[in-house]
Scaffold this motif. Structure first.
Motif, short mmCIF file in Angstrom:
data_model
loop_
_atom_site.label_atom_id
_atom_site.label_comp_id
_atom_site.label_asym_id
_atom_site.label_seq_id
_atom_site.Cartn_x
_atom_site.Cartn_y
_atom_site.Cartn_z
N VAL A 73 41.01 46.43 29.94
CA VAL A 73 39.92 46.04 29.04
C VAL A 73 38.90 47.19 28.95
O VAL A 73 38.38 47.51 27.87
N LYS A 74 38.65 47.82 30.08
CA LYS A 74 37.71 48.96 30.11
C LYS A 74 38.21 50.06 29.16
O LYS A 74 37.42 50.67 28.41
N LEU A 103 33.09 36.12 37.04
CA LEU A 103 34.28 36.24 36.19
C LEU A 103 35.26 37.30 36.68
O LEU A 103 36.48 37.12 36.55
N MET A 104 34.74 38.38 37.23
CA MET A 104 35.63 39.48 37.62
C MET A 104 36.67 39.03 38.65
O MET A 104 37.79 39.51 38.67
N LEU A 140 48.02 41.73 28.84
CA LEU A 140 46.78 40.95 29.00
C LEU A 140 47.00 39.52 28.50
O LEU A 140 46.50 38.55 29.08
N LEU A 168 38.30 36.45 38.68
CA LEU A 168 39.40 35.68 38.07
C LEU A 168 40.56 36.59 37.66
O LEU A 168 41.66 36.11 37.40
N PHE A 169 40.29 37.89 37.52
CA PHE A 169 41.30 38.79 36.96
C PHE A 169 41.60 39.96 37.91
O PHE A 169 40.75 40.35 38.71
N LEU A 217 41.39 44.35 34.35
CA LEU A 217 40.03 44.77 34.01
C LEU A 217 40.01 46.24 33.57
O LEU A 217 39.26 46.61 32.65
N GLU A 218 40.84 47.05 34.19
CA GLU A 218 40.92 48.47 33.79
C GLU A 218 41.43 48.59 32.34
O GLU A 218 40.97 49.44 31.58
N LEU A 244 47.25 32.25 33.56
CA LEU A 244 46.04 31.62 34.10
C LEU A 244 45.88 30.20 33.54
O LEU A 244 45.45 29.27 34.23
N ALA A 280 34.39 39.83 31.64
CA ALA A 280 34.68 40.44 32.95
C ALA A 280 34.96 41.93 32.78
O ALA A 280 34.53 42.75 33.59
N ASP A 297 30.50 38.80 41.20
CA ASP A 297 30.56 38.44 39.79
C ASP A 297 31.44 37.20 39.59
O ASP A 297 32.57 37.16 40.06
N ILE A 330 46.53 35.90 30.57
CA ILE A 330 45.76 34.73 30.14
C ILE A 330 46.64 33.48 30.13
O ILE A 330 46.24 32.41 30.62
N HIS A 341 33.12 45.07 34.39
CA HIS A 341 33.93 46.03 35.15
C HIS A 341 33.72 47.46 34.65
O HIS A 341 33.74 48.41 35.44
N TYR A 344 42.44 43.84 39.12
CA TYR A 344 41.81 45.13 38.84
C TYR A 344 42.50 45.81 37.65
O TYR A 344 41.84 46.37 36.77
#
Lengths: 220, 202
Positions: free
Chosen positions: B129-130, B117-118, B190, B120-121, B126-127, B197, A46, B115, B194, A50, B123
């Motif tokens: 992880v980015k 998967l997106m 993070l 599920l999490f 996700l940021e 979840l 994901a 999407d 998980i 993103h 913002y």
């Protein structure tokens, strides 16, 4: 952690046998480490999506603008211009021949005229195509699609492997998969196995298909 | 009755336009590709995606193609090669979308719109992880991860594009994914997301 990365990739890439895939799916429910890692994998993928999302959304908006601007400029053409008598007759003949050719190529199953299973196979495929049209894809519908595609391409071994997976995992499609597997076996010349597989349809709930199977068993 | 005509693809011109520094020229190139949308998507939908997903995939493929043309990863050899190349990108994206749906379904999550998967999490997650992707895992790893897990390219295709062996790419791909996951795992926030979840599935 992360010891399951290759295994998850193998599952997603469709490189597991049906049995391995089933065992893997069950293991997630009983192995907390694996369940954690699947969630971790989901978050990683994901995040990958993103990371390009903002750039992509901006790009998509730009493309949509281009598309709407060019639509207005697209030239149009009449589909029914005035034609000569000879052309009109040729088109009438084509109108009869083209659907016939289309049907011939659409149903490669019907090639084997002596195959007593072929007619019902065509009906089952038509039924599946019609009922799954517009549905959200699921692993089950995708698997049956793949199996049918292999069957149409005459890759009967691959089709049988996919049918076996459906038979094991999806009771709703089991009767259809059994019947189509029997047809694939028949086309491979394995008539006894085809007959035995066909008999298993009689244990399923699909009454209409069971009637067809009884008729076919008499001809095999 | 009327219908839109679809001009034939002038591939060399499209490439020339997309490579242009002028925005107006680039837009002409995109317009020529967009005009082929229905042709290019025809018979590609082997996973029966809905129209919205399929349209997004078309634009994502266009997005990837643009990057590849600009950085000279695509070499025009003969007529039809741009079309074939574009098909490969579309196929990769469609297969990727299907994999993401399978991955979401593994934990019993029903893919919502967009999407799989997106959604599920959050913002923020996700940021974070980015940020790991951009700053921590290194350019080489980022490239391989993006090609395999974003573009949906097969190991063989990445190897051909980067001029490396398939074995190397296969090892790099899973090695880099492990690296990314390890960094995520070291991030306490993070990790908590998980665990939450797992304890409270959606």
């Amino acid at each position: 952690m992360t010891k399951y990365t290759e295994i998850i990739d193998k599952y997603l890439d469709g490189e597991m046998s049906p049995q391995e895939a089933l065992t893997f799916e069950q293991q997630i429910k009983t192995d907390p480490d694996l369940a954690y890692e699947v969630r971790l994998h989901q978050l990683a993928i994901a995040g990958v999506q993103h990371s390009e999302e903002a750039r992509f959304q901006e790009f998509k908006t730009r493309m949509k603008t281009i598309e709407s601007e060019t639509k207005d400029e697209t030239p149009v053409v009449r589909l029914n211009p005035k034609r000569s008598g000879a052309v009109r007759w040729a088109m009438r003949i084509a109108a009869v021949l083209v659907p016939l050719l289309f049907l011939y190529f659409l149903f490669p199953f019907s090639g084997n005229k002596n195959n007593p299973l072929a007619a019902t196979t065509i009906q089952l495929v038509e039924l599946h195509t019609t009922s799954s049209r517009g549905d959200a894809p699921s692993p089950q519908t995708t698997l049956l699609d793949e199996a049918i595609q292999s069957f149409q391409q005459k890759d009967y071994q691959a089709a049988i492997a996919s049918f076996d997976q459906i038979i094991k995992t999806n009771p709703d499609q089991r009767a259809t998969a059994l019947y189509l597997k029997a047809d694939a076996l028949y086309r491979l010349g394995k008539k006894t196995e085809a007959r035995n597989t066909l008999k298993k349809v009689l244990n399923e709930d699909d009454d209409a298909l069971k009637t067809k199977v009884r008729e076919v068993l008499d001809k095999l | 009755m009327t219908a839109s005509t679809t001009p034939k693809m002038d591939e060399q011109r499209i490439i020339r336009l997309l490579k242009s520094d002028k925005q107006s020229e680039q837009e002409k190139g995109f317009a020529m590709l967009i005009a082929q949308k229905n042709n290019l998507l025809r018979n590609q939908n082997t996973y029966h995606l809905n129209n919205q997903d399929l349209e997004d995939i078309f634009y994502e493929a266009l997005f990837i193609l643009q990057d590849k043309i600009i950085i000279n990863q695509f070499e025009y050899r003969k007529k039809g090669s741009l079309e074939a190349y574009f098909y490969t990108i579309i196929k990769g994206k469609i297969s990727n979308q299907s994999k993401k749906k399978r991955l979401a379904e593994l934990t019993g999550d029903r893919a919502s719109e967009g999407d799989p998967l997106m959604s599920l999490f959050s913002y923020e997650a996700l940021e974070r992880v980015k940020e790991i992707l951009d700053k921590k895992i290194g350019e080489d790893c980022r490239t391989v991860i993006m090609k395999h897990y974003y573009e949906g390219m097969k190991h063989k295709e990445i190897a051909e594009e980067l001029g490396l062996s398939v074995g190397t790419i296969k090892n790099n791909s899973s090695g880099c994914m492990k690296k990314l996951k390890n960094f995520i795992n070291q991030d306490e926030q993070l990790k908590k997301i998980i665990i939450d979840l797992l304890n409270n599935p959606s």
